[in-house]
Write a protein that holds these residues in place. Structure first.
Motif, PDB file in Angstrom:
ATOM      1  N   LEU A  63     -37.240 -11.702 -62.704  1.00 56.93           N
ATOM      2  CA  LEU A  63     -37.227 -13.030 -62.079  1.00 56.93           C
ATOM      3  C   LEU A  63     -35.976 -13.232 -61.240  1.00 56.93           C
ATOM      4  CD1 LEU A  63     -38.616 -15.213 -64.992  1.00 56.93           C
ATOM      5  CD2 LEU A  63     -39.501 -15.224 -62.649  1.00 56.93           C
ATOM      6  N   LEU A  67     -36.112 -14.085 -57.284  1.00 53.97           N
ATOM      7  CA  LEU A  67     -35.763 -15.450 -56.898  1.00 53.97           C
ATOM      8  C   LEU A  67     -34.427 -15.518 -56.161  1.00 53.97           C
ATOM      9  CD1 LEU A  67     -36.898 -17.331 -60.130  1.00 53.97           C
ATOM     10  CD2 LEU A  67     -38.095 -17.206 -57.938  1.00 53.97           C
ATOM     11  N   GLY A  71     -37.027 -15.149 -52.787  1.00 56.06           N
ATOM     12  CA  GLY A  71     -37.490 -16.520 -52.945  1.00 56.06           C
ATOM     13  C   GLY A  71     -39.012 -16.598 -53.007  1.00 56.06           C
ATOM     14  N   LYS A  92     -35.788 -19.987 -65.906  1.00 56.18           N
ATOM     15  CA  LYS A  92     -35.494 -19.449 -64.578  1.00 56.18           C
ATOM     16  C   LYS A  92     -36.151 -20.282 -63.475  1.00 56.18           C
ATOM     17  CE  LYS A  92     -32.878 -15.866 -65.418  1.00 56.18           C
ATOM     18  NZ  LYS A  92     -31.458 -15.844 -64.955  1.00 56.18           N
ATOM     19  N   LEU A  93     -37.378 -20.730 -63.708  1.00 54.02           N
ATOM     20  CA  LEU A  93     -38.051 -21.552 -62.700  1.00 54.02           C
ATOM     21  C   LEU A  93     -37.302 -22.859 -62.481  1.00 54.02           C
ATOM     22  CD1 LEU A  93     -41.814 -21.001 -63.650  1.00 54.02           C
ATOM     23  CD2 LEU A  93     -40.486 -19.876 -61.848  1.00 54.02           C
ATOM     24  N   TYR A  96     -33.910 -22.204 -60.493  1.00 58.42           N
ATOM     25  CA  TYR A  96     -34.102 -21.992 -59.064  1.00 58.42           C
ATOM     26  C   TYR A  96     -34.939 -23.099 -58.407  1.00 58.42           C
ATOM     27  CZ  TYR A  96     -31.842 -17.454 -59.160  1.00 58.42           C
ATOM     28  OH  TYR A  96     -30.910 -16.444 -59.275  1.00 58.42           O
ATOM     29  N   VAL A  98     -37.983 -24.055 -58.564  1.00 60.94           N
ATOM     30  CA  VAL A  98     -39.214 -23.535 -57.965  1.00 60.94           C
ATOM     31  C   VAL A  98     -40.299 -24.614 -57.956  1.00 60.94           C
ATOM     32  CG1 VAL A  98     -41.070 -21.851 -58.235  1.00 60.94           C
ATOM     33  CG2 VAL A  98     -38.684 -21.174 -58.634  1.00 60.94           C
TER      34      VAL A  98
END
Length: 269
Positions: A63, A67, A71, A92-93, A96, A98
């Motif tokens: 990830l 990312l 991206g 992690k999402l 970043y 997302v």
């Protein structure tokens, strides 16, 4: 412009589901596909013969690599296997920021093998679903998510969609393939209103990877800037065409044909 779509899912060695199905779908719909593998499966048309989960560190490293450099415009999650992996992915999402997250709550393979640990279901409810733009459960998965059995009609599906929406997701697409109706109708709920997505029911046993493919198609369309309702319509047409032209490979439940939708469009243009 490059539209970037990421699948976070298990690997299907037979090629019909998991990251293999997702990457094929991304490619067919014009998105650049990337993958984070959460588990390896020894799998073919006759079933899942082994599941080998990745470490949390391996998932996080994949990830981070994607990312931090390339991206993403949309993410699709599939088989996540454990609570630890779900929590790592959700973290992690969030880190970043997302957007356009499509959650396919993969729990059981076509042959009946469990693909999600029991204790992971609560992590799915509390850590990942609240981050999701869209969730795409089938009826058995919806029953697990709401903790109730007995979804047998379109009104039942609407009520279940309401309860799933309360978990914090923006849109619920509850798939109706398990109902015994003449049409395979999905229900889209945005928290206020319902939209039906009907399609003729195709008489075939070759439906391996349908859930993965449908959710991946939504993610690809979201990556291209489509709204959720428009993405859902394209995904419904894509998977219906893929089922109609399913591939008879292997000795068990064959995969859908990921190239059929683009081939049909080419003939019609």
């Amino acid at each position: 412009m490059v539209y970037r779509a990421l699948t976070i899912a298990g690997s299907d060695s037979g090629g019909g589901a998991g990251i293999q199905a997702d990457l094929k779908t991304f490619q067919e719909l014009g998105a650049y596909g990337m993958s984070v593998i959460t588990a390896l499966t020894a799998q073919n048309t006759q079933g899942v013969h082994g599941v080998y989960p990745q470490t949390v560190e391996a998932v996080e490293a994949q990830l981070e690599a994607v990312l931090s450099d390339i991206g993403v415009d949309a993410v699709k999650t599939g088989m996540l296997f454990s609570a630890e992996i779900i929590e790592a992915v959700a973290g992690k999402l969030q880190d970043y920021q997302v957007n356009n997250i499509v959650v396919d709550p993969v729990m059981v393979a076509k042959g009946g093998q469990s693909l999600l640990q029991e204790e992971a279901i609560e992590a799915l409810r509390t850590a990942l679903i609240p981050l999701a733009t869209v969730i795409t459960p089938n009826i058995p998965e919806a029953e697990v998510l709401i903790g109730e059995k007995g979804i047998r009609s379109l009104p039942d599906m609407e009520e279940a969609a309401r309860k799933i929406h309360e978990l914090g997701v923006q849109y619920v697409i509850l798939k109706g393939g398990h109902l015994q109706n003449e049409e395979a109708t999905d229900v889209l709920y945005d928290g206020e209103s319902f939209t039906y997505l009907p399609a003729k029911r195709v008489a075939t046993k070759h439906t391996h990877g349908t859930g993965c493919t449908f959710a991946a198609a939504i993610a690809a369309e979201l990556a291209k800037g489509q709204s959720v309702p428009e993405a859902a319509k394209v995904a419904k047409a894509f998977i219906t065409c893929a089922i109609e032209h399913a591939l008879e490979v292997g000795q068990g439940i064959g995969p859908t044909h990921h190239g059929a939708y683009r081939q049909l469009q080419a003939r019609e243009s």
